[in-house]
Write a protein that holds these residues in place. Structure first.
Motif, PDB file in Angstrom:
ATOM      1  N   GLN A  13      30.362  -6.695  46.865  1.00 29.15           N
ATOM      2  CA  GLN A  13      29.546  -5.565  46.419  1.00 29.15           C
ATOM      3  C   GLN A  13      28.711  -5.924  45.196  1.00 29.15           C
ATOM      4  OE1 GLN A  13      31.522  -1.547  46.877  1.00 29.15           O
ATOM      5  NE2 GLN A  13      33.272  -2.911  47.271  1.00 29.15           N
ATOM      6  N   LEU A  14      29.266  -6.725  44.281  1.00 28.68           N
ATOM      7  CA  LEU A  14      28.485  -7.165  43.128  1.00 28.68           C
ATOM      8  C   LEU A  14      27.340  -8.060  43.591  1.00 28.68           C
ATOM      9  CD1 LEU A  14      28.184  -7.056  40.050  1.00 28.68           C
ATOM     10  CD2 LEU A  14      29.574  -9.142  39.960  1.00 28.68           C
ATOM     11  N   ALA A  15      27.608  -8.947  44.550  1.00 24.96           N
ATOM     12  CA  ALA A  15      26.565  -9.821  45.095  1.00 24.96           C
ATOM     13  C   ALA A  15      25.415  -8.996  45.669  1.00 24.96           C
ATOM     14  CB  ALA A  15      27.153 -10.725  46.175  1.00 24.96           C
ATOM     15  N   GLU A  16      25.729  -7.935  46.363  1.00 23.32           N
ATOM     16  CA  GLU A  16      24.688  -7.077  46.944  1.00 23.32           C
ATOM     17  C   GLU A  16      23.826  -6.439  45.861  1.00 23.32           C
ATOM     18  OE1 GLU A  16      24.410  -3.100  49.758  1.00 23.32           O
ATOM     19  OE2 GLU A  16      26.227  -4.318  49.808  1.00 23.32           O
ATOM     20  N   LEU A  17      24.448  -6.009  44.782  1.00 18.28           N
ATOM     21  CA  LEU A  17      23.697  -5.366  43.701  1.00 18.28           C
ATOM     22  C   LEU A  17      22.861  -6.361  42.891  1.00 18.28           C
ATOM     23  CD1 LEU A  17      26.380  -2.875  42.391  1.00 18.28           C
ATOM     24  CD2 LEU A  17      24.268  -2.302  43.589  1.00 18.28           C
ATOM     25  N   LEU A  18      23.419  -7.539  42.613  1.00 22.18           N
ATOM     26  CA  LEU A  18      22.724  -8.518  41.774  1.00 22.18           C
ATOM     27  C   LEU A  18      21.795  -9.435  42.563  1.00 22.18           C
ATOM     28  CD1 LEU A  18      25.596  -9.651  39.369  1.00 22.18           C
ATOM     29  CD2 LEU A  18      23.858  -7.890  38.987  1.00 22.18           C
ATOM     30  N   GLY A  19      22.014  -9.528  43.862  1.00 21.86           N
ATOM     31  CA  GLY A  19      21.194 -10.415  44.683  1.00 21.86           C
ATOM     32  C   GLY A  19      21.535 -11.880  44.499  1.00 21.86           C
ATOM     33  N   THR A  20      22.771 -12.170  44.127  1.00 22.23           N
ATOM     34  CA  THR A  20      23.227 -13.546  43.939  1.00 22.23           C
ATOM     35  C   THR A  20      24.671 -13.658  44.421  1.00 22.23           C
ATOM     36  OG1 THR A  20      23.460 -15.327  42.333  1.00 22.23           O
ATOM     37  CG2 THR A  20      24.013 -13.140  41.564  1.00 22.23           C
ATOM     38  N   THR A  21      25.079 -14.857  44.801  1.00 16.96           N
ATOM     39  CA  THR A  21      26.439 -15.071  45.275  1.00 16.96           C
ATOM     40  C   THR A  21      27.366 -15.358  44.102  1.00 16.96           C
ATOM     41  OG1 THR A  21      25.583 -16.005  47.323  1.00 16.96           O
ATOM     42  CG2 THR A  21      27.880 -16.474  46.809  1.00 16.96           C
ATOM     43  N   PRO A  22      28.447 -14.594  43.954  1.00 19.69           N
ATOM     44  CA  PRO A  22      29.389 -14.864  42.864  1.00 19.69           C
ATOM     45  C   PRO A  22      30.009 -16.251  42.991  1.00 19.69           C
ATOM     46  CG  PRO A  22      29.742 -12.686  43.752  1.00 19.69           C
ATOM     47  CD  PRO A  22      28.791 -13.376  44.679  1.00 19.69           C
ATOM     48  N   ASP A  23      30.302 -16.861  41.850  1.00 16.11           N
ATOM     49  CA  ASP A  23      30.921 -18.176  41.804  1.00 16.11           C
ATOM     50  C   ASP A  23      32.420 -18.075  42.047  1.00 16.11           C
ATOM     51  OD1 ASP A  23      30.180 -20.981  41.280  1.00 16.11           O
ATOM     52  OD2 ASP A  23      31.624 -20.799  39.627  1.00 16.11           O
ATOM     53  N   SER A  24      33.065 -17.082  41.423  1.00  9.02           N
ATOM     54  CA  SER A  24      34.508 -16.898  41.579  1.00  9.02           C
ATOM     55  C   SER A  24      34.925 -15.540  41.027  1.00  9.02           C
ATOM     56  CB  SER A  24      35.279 -18.002  40.849  1.00  9.02           C
ATOM     57  OG  SER A  24      35.065 -17.904  39.460  1.00  9.02           O
ATOM     58  N   VAL A  25      36.152 -15.149  41.341  1.00  2.00           N
ATOM     59  CA  VAL A  25      36.789 -13.988  40.722  1.00  2.00           C
ATOM     60  C   VAL A  25      37.861 -14.554  39.807  1.00  2.00           C
ATOM     61  CG1 VAL A  25      38.148 -11.890  41.112  1.00  2.00           C
ATOM     62  CG2 VAL A  25      36.320 -12.507  42.711  1.00  2.00           C
ATOM     63  N   SER A  26      37.693 -14.351  38.503  1.00  2.00           N
ATOM     64  CA  SER A  26      38.594 -14.977  37.537  1.00  2.00           C
ATOM     65  C   SER A  26      39.762 -14.089  37.130  1.00  2.00           C
ATOM     66  CB  SER A  26      37.822 -15.414  36.289  1.00  2.00           C
ATOM     67  OG  SER A  26      37.196 -14.296  35.692  1.00  2.00           O
ATOM     68  N   ALA A  27      39.681 -12.800  37.438  1.00  2.00           N
ATOM     69  CA  ALA A  27      40.786 -11.896  37.113  1.00  2.00           C
ATOM     70  C   ALA A  27      40.735 -10.693  38.047  1.00  2.00           C
ATOM     71  CB  ALA A  27      40.695 -11.425  35.670  1.00  2.00           C
ATOM     72  N   LEU A  28      41.911 -10.181  38.357  1.00  2.00           N
ATOM     73  CA  LEU A  28      42.029  -8.976  39.179  1.00  2.00           C
ATOM     74  C   LEU A  28      43.248  -8.211  38.686  1.00  2.00           C
ATOM     75  CD1 LEU A  28      40.995  -7.430  41.731  1.00  2.00           C
ATOM     76  CD2 LEU A  28      42.767  -8.655  42.993  1.00  2.00           C
ATOM     77  N   ARG A  29      43.045  -6.937  38.349  1.00  2.00           N
ATOM     78  CA  ARG A  29      44.125  -6.118  37.835  1.00  2.00           C
ATOM     79  C   ARG A  29      44.157  -4.777  38.552  1.00  2.00           C
ATOM     80  NH1 ARG A  29      41.337  -8.573  34.292  1.00  2.00           N
ATOM     81  NH2 ARG A  29      39.871  -6.946  33.826  1.00  2.00           N
ATOM     82  N   PRO A  30      45.356  -4.310  38.933  1.00  2.00           N
ATOM     83  CA  PRO A  30      45.427  -2.957  39.469  1.00  2.00           C
ATOM     84  C   PRO A  30      45.166  -1.961  38.341  1.00  2.00           C
ATOM     85  CG  PRO A  30      47.628  -3.896  39.309  1.00  2.00           C
ATOM     86  CD  PRO A  30      46.656  -4.966  38.902  1.00  2.00           C
ATOM     87  N   ALA A  31      44.485  -0.892  38.661  1.00  3.55           N
ATOM     88  CA  ALA A  31      44.225   0.179  37.701  1.00  3.55           C
ATOM     89  C   ALA A  31      44.821   1.464  38.269  1.00  3.55           C
ATOM     90  CB  ALA A  31      42.726   0.330  37.473  1.00  3.55           C
ATOM     91  N   GLN A  32      44.895   2.481  37.473  1.00  3.13           N
ATOM     92  CA  GLN A  32      45.490   3.738  37.906  1.00  3.13           C
ATOM     93  C   GLN A  32      44.775   4.298  39.138  1.00  3.13           C
ATOM     94  OE1 GLN A  32      45.641   6.687  34.851  1.00  3.13           O
ATOM     95  NE2 GLN A  32      47.025   7.998  35.991  1.00  3.13           N
ATOM     96  N   ASP A  33      43.457   4.149  39.176  1.00  2.00           N
ATOM     97  CA  ASP A  33      42.677   4.726  40.275  1.00  2.00           C
ATOM     98  C   ASP A  33      41.990   3.677  41.128  1.00  2.00           C
ATOM     99  OD1 ASP A  33      43.357   7.301  39.428  1.00  2.00           O
ATOM    100  OD2 ASP A  33      41.698   7.354  38.016  1.00  2.00           O
ATOM    101  N   GLY A  34      42.523   2.432  41.178  1.00  2.00           N
ATOM    102  CA  GLY A  34      41.898   1.399  41.985  1.00  2.00           C
ATOM    103  C   GLY A  34      42.155   0.015  41.435  1.00  2.00           C
ATOM    104  N   TRP A  35      41.089  -0.751  41.250  1.00  2.00           N
ATOM    105  CA  TRP A  35      41.185  -2.137  40.793  1.00  2.00           C
ATOM    106  C   TRP A  35      40.087  -2.440  39.779  1.00  2.00           C
ATOM    107  CZ3 TRP A  35      45.033  -5.319  42.556  1.00  2.00           C
ATOM    108  CH2 TRP A  35      45.710  -4.909  43.695  1.00  2.00           C
ATOM    109  N   THR A  36      40.356  -3.417  38.901  1.00  2.00           N
ATOM    110  CA  THR A  36      39.362  -3.970  37.994  1.00  2.00           C
ATOM    111  C   THR A  36      39.342  -5.475  38.208  1.00  2.00           C
ATOM    112  OG1 THR A  36      39.786  -2.242  36.366  1.00  2.00           O
ATOM    113  CG2 THR A  36      38.645  -4.193  35.592  1.00  2.00           C
ATOM    114  N   ALA A  37      38.149  -6.039  38.389  1.00  2.00           N
ATOM    115  CA  ALA A  37      38.015  -7.473  38.631  1.00  2.00           C
ATOM    116  C   ALA A  37      36.979  -8.058  37.683  1.00  2.00           C
ATOM    117  CB  ALA A  37      37.586  -7.726  40.080  1.00  2.00           C
ATOM    118  N   ASP A  38      37.203  -9.293  37.254  1.00  2.00           N
ATOM    119  CA  ASP A  38      36.223 -10.058  36.496  1.00  2.00           C
ATOM    120  C   ASP A  38      35.624 -11.086  37.447  1.00  2.00           C
ATOM    121  OD1 ASP A  38      36.891  -8.597  34.283  1.00  2.00           O
ATOM    122  OD2 ASP A  38      37.966 -10.212  33.269  1.00  2.00           O
TER     123      ASP A  38
END
Length: 85
Positions: A13-38
């Protein structure tokens, strides 16, 4: 939604918004209402590659994996190491 699905969804989804392919996901954390990713993204290609400008984007997803928001939290040269104390 599994952690792997959240990770793929955040990057796609970030790739679609920025128009570029992400290099990697360096962090992923569960949140109260979903997820947070770096997500690490190439912002500016340079030669040599160690001078390429990278950025870390913090992506927030809801429980269904839909992107709620994102923000750039860091910019750095690809060859730069974080200093720890």
């Amino acid at each position: 939604m599994s952690a792997a699905q959240a990770m793929r969804g955040a990057a796609a989804q970030l790739a679609e918004l920025l128009g570029t392919t992400p290099d990697s996901v360096s962090a992923l954390r569960p949140a109260q209402d979903g997820w947070t990713a770096d997500v690490e993204v190439v912002e500016l290609e340079r030669v040599p590659d160690t001078m390429t400008v990278m950025a870390t984007y913090r992506v927030t997803l809801d429980l269904q994996g839909q992107l709620l928001g994102y923000e750039r939290v860091r910019r750095y040269a690809r060859g730069q190491l974080d200093r720890t104390r």
